[in-house]
Design a protein around this motif. Structure first.
Motif, PDB file in Angstrom:
ATOM      1  N   THR A   1      29.733  36.991 -17.385  1.00  0.00           N
ATOM      2  CA  THR A   1      28.998  37.991 -18.159  1.00  0.00           C
ATOM      3  C   THR A   1      27.573  37.521 -18.374  1.00  0.00           C
ATOM      4  OG1 THR A   1      31.031  38.624 -19.331  1.00  0.00           O
ATOM      5  CG2 THR A   1      28.934  39.315 -20.303  1.00  0.00           C
ATOM      6  N   PHE A   2      26.625  38.431 -18.144  1.00  0.00           N
ATOM      7  CA  PHE A   2      25.202  38.123 -18.313  1.00  0.00           C
ATOM      8  C   PHE A   2      24.586  39.265 -19.113  1.00  0.00           C
ATOM      9  CE2 PHE A   2      26.890  36.767 -14.229  1.00  0.00           C
ATOM     10  CZ  PHE A   2      26.761  35.388 -14.329  1.00  0.00           C
TER      11      PHE A   2
ATOM     12  N   TYR B   1      24.707  43.038 -17.491  1.00  0.00           N
ATOM     13  CA  TYR B   1      24.153  43.329 -16.178  1.00  0.00           C
ATOM     14  C   TYR B   1      25.078  42.868 -15.062  1.00  0.00           C
ATOM     15  CZ  TYR B   1      20.035  43.882 -19.076  1.00  0.00           C
ATOM     16  OH  TYR B   1      19.168  44.278 -20.051  1.00  0.00           O
ATOM     17  N   LYS B   2      25.091  43.658 -13.998  1.00  0.00           N
ATOM     18  CA  LYS B   2      25.828  43.277 -12.805  1.00  0.00           C
ATOM     19  C   LYS B   2      25.182  42.057 -12.177  1.00  0.00           C
ATOM     20  CE  LYS B   2      27.050  44.856  -8.147  1.00  0.00           C
ATOM     21  NZ  LYS B   2      26.910  45.933  -7.138  1.00  0.00           N
ATOM     22  N   ALA B   3      25.998  41.172 -11.608  1.00  0.00           N
ATOM     23  CA  ALA B   3      25.453  39.962 -10.999  1.00  0.00           C
ATOM     24  C   ALA B   3      26.268  39.572  -9.772  1.00  0.00           C
ATOM     25  CB  ALA B   3      25.443  38.813 -12.000  1.00  0.00           C
ATOM     26  N   GLN B   4      25.571  38.929  -8.832  1.00  0.00           N
ATOM     27  CA  GLN B   4      26.204  38.418  -7.632  1.00  0.00           C
ATOM     28  C   GLN B   4      26.040  36.902  -7.561  1.00  0.00           C
ATOM     29  OE1 GLN B   4      25.672  40.668  -3.935  1.00  0.00           O
ATOM     30  NE2 GLN B   4      24.329  42.072  -5.028  1.00  0.00           N
ATOM     31  N   ILE B   5      27.022  36.255  -6.967  1.00  0.00           N
ATOM     32  CA  ILE B   5      27.000  34.809  -6.758  1.00  0.00           C
ATOM     33  C   ILE B   5      26.687  34.547  -5.289  1.00  0.00           C
ATOM     34  CG2 ILE B   5      28.245  32.643  -7.080  1.00  0.00           C
ATOM     35  CD1 ILE B   5      28.044  34.253  -9.631  1.00  0.00           C
ATOM     36  N   ARG B   6      25.789  33.588  -5.051  1.00  0.00           N
ATOM     37  CA  ARG B   6      25.500  33.235  -3.654  1.00  0.00           C
ATOM     38  C   ARG B   6      26.731  32.600  -3.035  1.00  0.00           C
ATOM     39  NH1 ARG B   6      22.569  28.912  -1.229  1.00  0.00           N
ATOM     40  NH2 ARG B   6      21.831  28.182  -3.264  1.00  0.00           N
ATOM     41  N   ASN B   7      27.135  33.155  -1.905  1.00  0.00           N
ATOM     42  CA  ASN B   7      28.359  32.709  -1.231  1.00  0.00           C
ATOM     43  C   ASN B   7      27.980  31.841  -0.038  1.00  0.00           C
ATOM     44  OD1 ASN B   7      30.908  32.384  -0.213  1.00  0.00           O
ATOM     45  ND2 ASN B   7      31.203  34.519   0.385  1.00  0.00           N
ATOM     46  N   GLY B   8      27.672  30.574  -0.319  1.00  0.00           N
ATOM     47  CA  GLY B   8      27.275  29.659   0.746  1.00  0.00           C
ATOM     48  C   GLY B   8      25.815  29.832   1.079  1.00  0.00           C
ATOM     49  N   SER B   9      25.504  30.436   2.232  1.00  0.00           N
ATOM     50  CA  SER B   9      24.125  30.560   2.698  1.00  0.00           C
ATOM     51  C   SER B   9      23.413  31.696   1.961  1.00  0.00           C
ATOM     52  CB  SER B   9      24.100  30.820   4.207  1.00  0.00           C
ATOM     53  OG  SER B   9      24.684  32.072   4.492  1.00  0.00           O
ATOM     54  N   GLU B  10      22.096  31.748   2.161  1.00  0.00           N
ATOM     55  CA  GLU B  10      21.267  32.759   1.497  1.00  0.00           C
ATOM     56  C   GLU B  10      21.633  34.174   1.931  1.00  0.00           C
ATOM     57  OE1 GLU B  10      18.048  33.886  -1.049  1.00  0.00           O
ATOM     58  OE2 GLU B  10      19.106  31.997  -0.781  1.00  0.00           O
ATOM     59  N   GLU B  11      22.253  34.327   3.091  1.00  0.00           N
ATOM     60  CA  GLU B  11      22.553  35.654   3.618  1.00  0.00           C
ATOM     61  C   GLU B  11      23.775  36.302   2.997  1.00  0.00           C
ATOM     62  OE1 GLU B  11      22.154  32.948   5.423  1.00  0.00           O
ATOM     63  OE2 GLU B  11      20.394  33.246   6.694  1.00  0.00           O
ATOM     64  N   HIS B  12      24.528  35.578   2.209  1.00  0.00           N
ATOM     65  CA  HIS B  12      25.794  36.117   1.707  1.00  0.00           C
ATOM     66  C   HIS B  12      25.881  36.002   0.183  1.00  0.00           C
ATOM     67  CE1 HIS B  12      26.616  34.898   5.936  1.00  0.00           C
ATOM     68  NE2 HIS B  12      27.224  36.066   5.962  1.00  0.00           N
ATOM     69  N   TRP B  13      26.145  37.143  -0.454  1.00  0.00           N
ATOM     70  CA  TRP B  13      26.290  37.213  -1.905  1.00  0.00           C
ATOM     71  C   TRP B  13      27.536  38.020  -2.219  1.00  0.00           C
ATOM     72  CZ3 TRP B  13      22.423  35.193  -5.275  1.00  0.00           C
ATOM     73  CH2 TRP B  13      21.290  34.698  -4.628  1.00  0.00           C
ATOM     74  N   THR B  14      28.140  37.754  -3.354  1.00  0.00           N
ATOM     75  CA  THR B  14      29.323  38.503  -3.742  1.00  0.00           C
ATOM     76  C   THR B  14      29.352  38.697  -5.246  1.00  0.00           C
ATOM     77  OG1 THR B  14      31.751  38.535  -3.739  1.00  0.00           O
ATOM     78  CG2 THR B  14      30.686  36.372  -3.861  1.00  0.00           C
ATOM     79  N   SER B  15      29.834  39.841  -5.678  1.00  0.00           N
ATOM     80  CA  SER B  15      29.995  40.092  -7.112  1.00  0.00           C
ATOM     81  C   SER B  15      31.437  39.876  -7.550  1.00  0.00           C
ATOM     82  CB  SER B  15      29.558  41.521  -7.448  1.00  0.00           C
ATOM     83  OG  SER B  15      30.322  42.459  -6.716  1.00  0.00           O
TER      84      SER B  15
ATOM     85  N   SER C   1      18.749  44.463 -11.766  1.00  0.00           N
ATOM     86  CA  SER C   1      18.171  45.539 -12.587  1.00  0.00           C
ATOM     87  C   SER C   1      17.908  45.122 -14.029  1.00  0.00           C
ATOM     88  CB  SER C   1      19.093  46.770 -12.557  1.00  0.00           C
ATOM     89  OG  SER C   1      19.311  47.202 -11.239  1.00  0.00           O
ATOM     90  N   VAL C   2      17.331  43.942 -14.198  1.00  0.00           N
ATOM     91  CA  VAL C   2      16.967  43.468 -15.533  1.00  0.00           C
ATOM     92  C   VAL C   2      15.635  44.109 -15.931  1.00  0.00           C
ATOM     93  CG1 VAL C   2      16.421  41.439 -16.928  1.00  0.00           C
ATOM     94  CG2 VAL C   2      18.182  41.302 -15.154  1.00  0.00           C
ATOM     95  N   PRO C   3      15.525  44.708 -17.113  1.00  0.00           N
ATOM     96  CA  PRO C   3      14.292  45.409 -17.503  1.00  0.00           C
ATOM     97  C   PRO C   3      13.072  44.497 -17.485  1.00  0.00           C
ATOM     98  CG  PRO C   3      16.077  45.954 -19.013  1.00  0.00           C
ATOM     99  CD  PRO C   3      16.582  44.854 -18.138  1.00  0.00           C
ATOM    100  N   ASP C   4      11.915  45.120 -17.226  1.00  0.00           N
ATOM    101  CA  ASP C   4      10.677  44.368 -17.094  1.00  0.00           C
ATOM    102  C   ASP C   4      10.318  43.585 -18.355  1.00  0.00           C
ATOM    103  OD1 ASP C   4      10.628  45.801 -14.757  1.00  0.00           O
ATOM    104  OD2 ASP C   4       9.224  47.299 -15.520  1.00  0.00           O
ATOM    105  N   GLU C   5      10.580  44.199 -19.509  1.00  0.00           N
ATOM    106  CA  GLU C   5      10.133  43.595 -20.763  1.00  0.00           C
ATOM    107  C   GLU C   5      10.988  42.416 -21.204  1.00  0.00           C
ATOM    108  OE1 GLU C   5      12.748  47.188 -21.716  1.00  0.00           O
ATOM    109  OE2 GLU C   5      11.120  46.681 -20.330  1.00  0.00           O
ATOM    110  N   LEU C   6      12.127  42.199 -20.551  1.00  0.00           N
ATOM    111  CA  LEU C   6      13.010  41.106 -20.962  1.00  0.00           C
ATOM    112  C   LEU C   6      12.425  39.768 -20.519  1.00  0.00           C
ATOM    113  CD1 LEU C   6      15.769  41.098 -22.439  1.00  0.00           C
ATOM    114  CD2 LEU C   6      16.820  40.647 -20.219  1.00  0.00           C
ATOM    115  N   THR C   7      12.239  38.859 -21.456  1.00  0.00           N
ATOM    116  CA  THR C   7      11.648  37.551 -21.147  1.00  0.00           C
ATOM    117  C   THR C   7      12.658  36.416 -21.242  1.00  0.00           C
ATOM    118  OG1 THR C   7      10.919  37.309 -23.442  1.00  0.00           O
ATOM    119  CG2 THR C   7       9.348  38.266 -21.877  1.00  0.00           C
TER     120      THR C   7
END
Length: 328
Positions: free
Chosen positions: A94-95, A103-117, A138-144
């Motif tokens: 959870t993020f 927010y939805k998030a993906q984890i890098r699955n090994g190399s830069e070319e592969h991501w998974t949620s 899709s994190v809003p612009d104003e979020l720091t």
């Protein structure tokens, strides 16, 4: 057109960061490892791993968090890390921000070319470290800062236990080119330099270079990318040609490290009276459902002075005219 507007809207949501200061510090952020992490749902820290955040920064219309996992045991540590779409609610990561937006998030699955949620297996050798990344979309612009970074996982194989790495109030670095100087780029390692924006009849040619400042190639599929060009009155310009390194760009290529790529955007059917484009945007796919792009704001159009005859007059005004032409 409707699909492109959605595509461009997602890009712009990650680019319009005017007035947001850069967070310069990149010190690693450690996760909570106290006994308060063990709750009624039997969460425990990832065993045998020291996990820290190397960097949290704007990337491709969202926020990317680079992680370092260090194995402090004498054997290989095999774990499964869960994304935000993992179906078991007690185990999915959870993020969220301080207002409770998740927010939805993906984890890098090994190399830069592969991501998974969903899930990915990581194997950390004994006594060594492994790098991976989380891409929060899709994190809003104003979020720091991220109020909550709750990474969940389990042992490989049957997931009898649930592991957790918990971080709070993590600062977010802004894009290096955030639009405040008229150029925004949602790929942090691409440096964009505007060269010219010149009229030629009813055409306007925008020239710029894009340089990959990282040590890895970055995909740049202009052929399947999108563009959006607007003036201050809301007119849209769709007669557009794209040239890369003096040739039409028709296939997928990469931005190689350290090599400037020359890009020309040729816009047709531009009224003679138009002196500025309010916005010119290029959006390109990255990996999976991520995309990145370049946006120029308030582009002044330069109109070259008309060419004059090479013959000079013998009148008194001819020396001044020659001097003027020489300065051009």
């Amino acid at each position: 057109m409707r699909h492109f507007m959605k595509y461009l809207s997602c890009l712009l949501s990650g680019l319009m960061l005017l007035g947001i200061p850069m967070v310069k510090a990149r010190a690693a952020v450690s996760f909570e490892t106290t006994s308060t992490q063990i709750a009624a749902d039997k969460l425990v820290p990832f065993p045998g791993l020291e996990i820290s955040i190397d960097r949290c920064y704007r990337f491709c219309g969202g926020v990317r968090v680079d992680l370092m996992l260090r194995n402090v045991t004498n054997s290989t540590n095999d774990i499964t890390v869960f994304g935000s779409n993992w179906p078991v609610s007690a185990q999915k990561s959870t993020f969220a921000d301080a207002d409770g937006n998740v927010y939805k998030a993906q984890i890098r699955n090994g190399s830069e070319e592969h991501w998974t949620s969903n899930e990915t297996d990581l194997h950390v050798p004994a006594g060594l470290a492994l790098r991976t990344s989380v891409m929060i979309e899709s994190v809003p612009d104003e979020l720091t800062e991220l109020a909550l970074f709750d990474l969940r996982g389990a042992e490989c194989g049957p997931h009898y236990n649930t592991y957790q790495a918990l971080g709070r109030n993590i600062p977010i670095e802004a894009y290096p080119q955030d639009g405040s100087d008229g150029i925004a780029c949602s790929m942090p390692t691409i440096q964009v330099d505007l060269k010219s924006c010149v009229r030629d009849g009813n055409k306007v040619r925008l020239k710029f270079t894009a340089t990959n400042t990282s040590q890895k190639a970055i995909p740049a599929n202009f052929a399947t990318g999108r563009h959006g060009i607007y003036d201050a009155d809301g007119n849209v310009y769709s007669n557009v040609g794209l040239f890369v390194n003096n040739a039409p760009f028709e296939s997928t290529q990469n931005f190689l490290p350290g090599i400037p790529v020359q890009v020309v955007v040729e816009v047709g059917d531009v009224p003679q009276s138009l002196q500025q484009f309010r916005m010119l945007a290029l959006a390109m796919p990255y990996y999976e459902d991520l995309n990145w792009g370049i946006v120029f704001y308030n582009l002044d159009i330069t109109t070259p002075a008309p060419k004059t005859s090479s013959k000079t007059s013998t009148s008194k005004s001819s020396p001044a005219r020659a001097r003027t032409n020489t300065r051009r």
